[in-house]
Design a protein around this motif. Structure first.
Motif, short mmCIF file in Angstrom:
data_model
loop_
_atom_site.label_atom_id
_atom_site.label_comp_id
_atom_site.label_asym_id
_atom_site.label_seq_id
_atom_site.Cartn_x
_atom_site.Cartn_y
_atom_site.Cartn_z
N ILE A 34 -1.07 0.09 -0.26
CA ILE A 34 0.25 0.29 -0.84
C ILE A 34 0.36 1.73 -1.33
O ILE A 34 -0.61 2.28 -1.82
N ASN A 35 1.51 2.33 -1.16
CA ASN A 35 1.73 3.68 -1.62
C ASN A 35 3.19 3.77 -2.08
O ASN A 35 4.10 3.84 -1.27
N TRP A 36 3.38 3.72 -3.39
CA TRP A 36 4.74 3.72 -3.95
C TRP A 36 4.78 4.59 -5.19
O TRP A 36 3.83 4.60 -5.99
N SER A 37 5.86 5.30 -5.38
CA SER A 37 6.07 6.10 -6.57
C SER A 37 7.55 6.08 -6.89
O SER A 37 8.39 6.22 -6.00
N GLY A 38 7.86 5.86 -8.15
CA GLY A 38 9.27 5.83 -8.54
C GLY A 38 9.43 5.42 -9.99
O GLY A 38 8.49 5.47 -10.78
N TYR A 39 10.64 5.01 -10.32
CA TYR A 39 10.97 4.59 -11.68
C TYR A 39 11.19 3.08 -11.72
O TYR A 39 11.75 2.51 -10.80
N ASP A 44 3.09 -6.80 1.11
CA ASP A 44 2.50 -7.87 1.91
C ASP A 44 1.14 -7.36 2.36
O ASP A 44 1.06 -6.41 3.13
N ASN A 45 0.07 -7.96 1.84
CA ASN A 45 -1.23 -7.41 2.17
C ASN A 45 -1.93 -8.21 3.26
O ASN A 45 -2.47 -9.26 3.04
N LEU A 46 -1.90 -7.64 4.43
CA LEU A 46 -2.66 -8.18 5.55
C LEU A 46 -4.12 -7.77 5.41
O LEU A 46 -5.02 -8.43 5.87
N PHE A 47 -4.35 -6.64 4.72
CA PHE A 47 -5.69 -6.10 4.54
C PHE A 47 -6.10 -6.21 3.08
O PHE A 47 -5.29 -6.41 2.19
N ARG A 48 -7.39 -6.01 2.82
CA ARG A 48 -7.91 -5.96 1.45
C ARG A 48 -7.27 -4.78 0.73
O ARG A 48 -7.04 -3.74 1.31
N ASP A 49 -6.98 -4.95 -0.55
CA ASP A 49 -6.31 -3.90 -1.31
C ASP A 49 -6.88 -3.83 -2.71
O ASP A 49 -7.28 -4.85 -3.28
N SER A 50 -6.94 -2.65 -3.27
CA SER A 50 -7.37 -2.43 -4.64
C SER A 50 -6.52 -1.28 -5.19
O SER A 50 -6.97 -0.15 -5.28
N ASN A 59 -5.36 -10.70 3.71
CA ASN A 59 -4.54 -11.78 4.22
C ASN A 59 -4.20 -12.84 3.17
O ASN A 59 -4.14 -14.02 3.46
N SER A 60 -3.98 -12.37 1.93
CA SER A 60 -3.63 -13.32 0.87
C SER A 60 -2.12 -13.40 0.65
O SER A 60 -1.67 -14.00 -0.30
N GLY A 61 -1.35 -12.78 1.53
CA GLY A 61 0.10 -12.89 1.46
C GLY A 61 0.74 -11.81 0.61
O GLY A 61 0.13 -10.82 0.25
N THR A 62 1.98 -12.04 0.27
CA THR A 62 2.75 -11.09 -0.52
C THR A 62 2.30 -11.13 -1.98
O THR A 62 2.08 -12.20 -2.53
N TYR A 63 2.16 -9.97 -2.57
CA TYR A 63 1.84 -9.90 -3.99
C TYR A 63 2.80 -8.95 -4.69
O TYR A 63 3.38 -8.06 -4.07
N THR A 64 2.97 -9.15 -5.99
CA THR A 64 3.88 -8.34 -6.79
C THR A 64 3.14 -7.77 -7.98
O THR A 64 2.44 -8.50 -8.69
N ILE A 65 3.29 -6.47 -8.19
CA ILE A 65 2.74 -5.84 -9.40
C ILE A 65 3.86 -5.83 -10.43
O ILE A 65 4.96 -5.36 -10.15
N GLN A 66 3.57 -6.40 -11.59
CA GLN A 66 4.54 -6.47 -12.68
C GLN A 66 4.04 -5.62 -13.84
O GLN A 66 2.85 -5.40 -13.99
N LYS A 102 12.90 3.18 -19.06
CA LYS A 102 12.61 3.60 -17.70
C LYS A 102 11.26 4.34 -17.68
O LYS A 102 11.07 5.29 -18.44
N TYR A 103 10.35 3.87 -16.81
CA TYR A 103 9.01 4.43 -16.70
C TYR A 103 8.80 4.98 -15.30
O TYR A 103 9.16 4.34 -14.31
N GLN A 104 8.17 6.15 -15.24
CA GLN A 104 7.78 6.70 -13.94
C GLN A 104 6.36 6.21 -13.66
O GLN A 104 5.43 6.47 -14.43
N ILE A 105 6.23 5.51 -12.54
CA ILE A 105 4.97 4.85 -12.19
C ILE A 105 4.65 5.13 -10.72
O ILE A 105 5.57 5.23 -9.92
N SER A 106 3.39 5.23 -10.42
CA SER A 106 3.01 5.28 -9.01
C SER A 106 1.89 4.28 -8.77
O SER A 106 1.09 3.99 -9.66
N VAL A 107 1.87 3.76 -7.55
CA VAL A 107 0.87 2.78 -7.14
C VAL A 107 0.32 3.24 -5.80
O VAL A 107 1.07 3.39 -4.84
N ASP A 108 -0.97 3.50 -5.76
CA ASP A 108 -1.64 3.94 -4.52
C ASP A 108 -2.70 2.93 -4.14
O ASP A 108 -3.40 2.41 -4.94
#
Length: 137
Positions: free
Chosen positions: A43-48, A63-69, A114-121, A131-137
Motif C-alpha cells: 500500500i502506498n497512500w498519502s493525504g489528509y 485489498d491485499n493479495l500479498f503479505r503486507d506490513s 490473501n486475507s482480503g480487504t483491510y482498512t486502517i483506522q 484534519k491530519y496529514q498521514i501517509s501509509v507505505d
C-alpha cells in the motif's frame, strides 16, 4: 538463392550460439532471486484524513493479495498523537491499536497474504480532533 544463403547462415549462427550457452541453471539462484525481488509493502497512500477524538475513522482501505506490513506516518505539524488499528473486511480487528506520535512513524504487524480487504483506522487524542496529514507505505 542469396536469401536462402542468408537464412542458412542465420540458422547456423543461432545454433552455434545455443551450443555454447549454459545448459544447467541453478535452482538455488533462481529461488534467491525470487525471494529478494518480492516486495513486502503493498500500500502506498498519502493525504489528509479527518480524525475524531470519540470514534474510529477510516484512513485508507486496501485489498491485499500479498503479505503486507504497512508503515503509518503521523506527519510533523499535526495536532497531536494518533492511534491506528487495522480491521479486516468483516470488521474484525486484525492489528490492535498502536500509538503514533506527531512527526513519527510506526511499522504495523504483518497482514497475511490473501486475507482480503483491510482498512486502517485512526483516532485522535481527546480534544485533538481534526484534519491530519498521514501517509501509509
Amino acid at each position: 538463392m542469396r536469401k536462402l544463403k542468408k537464412v542458412a547462415v542465420f540458422v547456423m549462427c543461432a545454433m552455434t550460439m545455443m551450443t555454447f550457452m549454459p545448459q544447467n541453471v541453478s535452482a538455488e539462484s533462481d529461488e534467491n532471486t525470487i525471494k529478494t525481488s518480492t516486495p513486502e509493502t503493498k500500500i502506498n497512500w498519502s493525504g489528509y484524513a479527518y480524525l475524531s477524538d470519540e470514534a474510529w475513522c477510516n484512513i485508507v482501505t486496501s485489498d491485499n493479495l500479498f503479505r503486507d506490513s504497512p508503515t503509518v506516518v503521523n506527519k510533523a505539524g499535526n495536532k497531536g498523537d494518533i492511534r491506528v488499528r487495522v480491521l479486516n473486511e468483516k470488521g474484525v480487528v486484525i492489528i490492535k491499536s498502536t500509538r503514533v506520535s506527531v512527526g513519527n512513524q510506526k511499522k504495523l504487524d504483518k497482514i497475511p497474504f490473501n486475507s482480503g480487504t483491510y482498512t486502517i483506522q485512526g483516532i485522535a487524542d481527546k480534544g485533538k480532533a481534526g484534519k491530519y496529514q498521514i501517509s501509509v507505505d
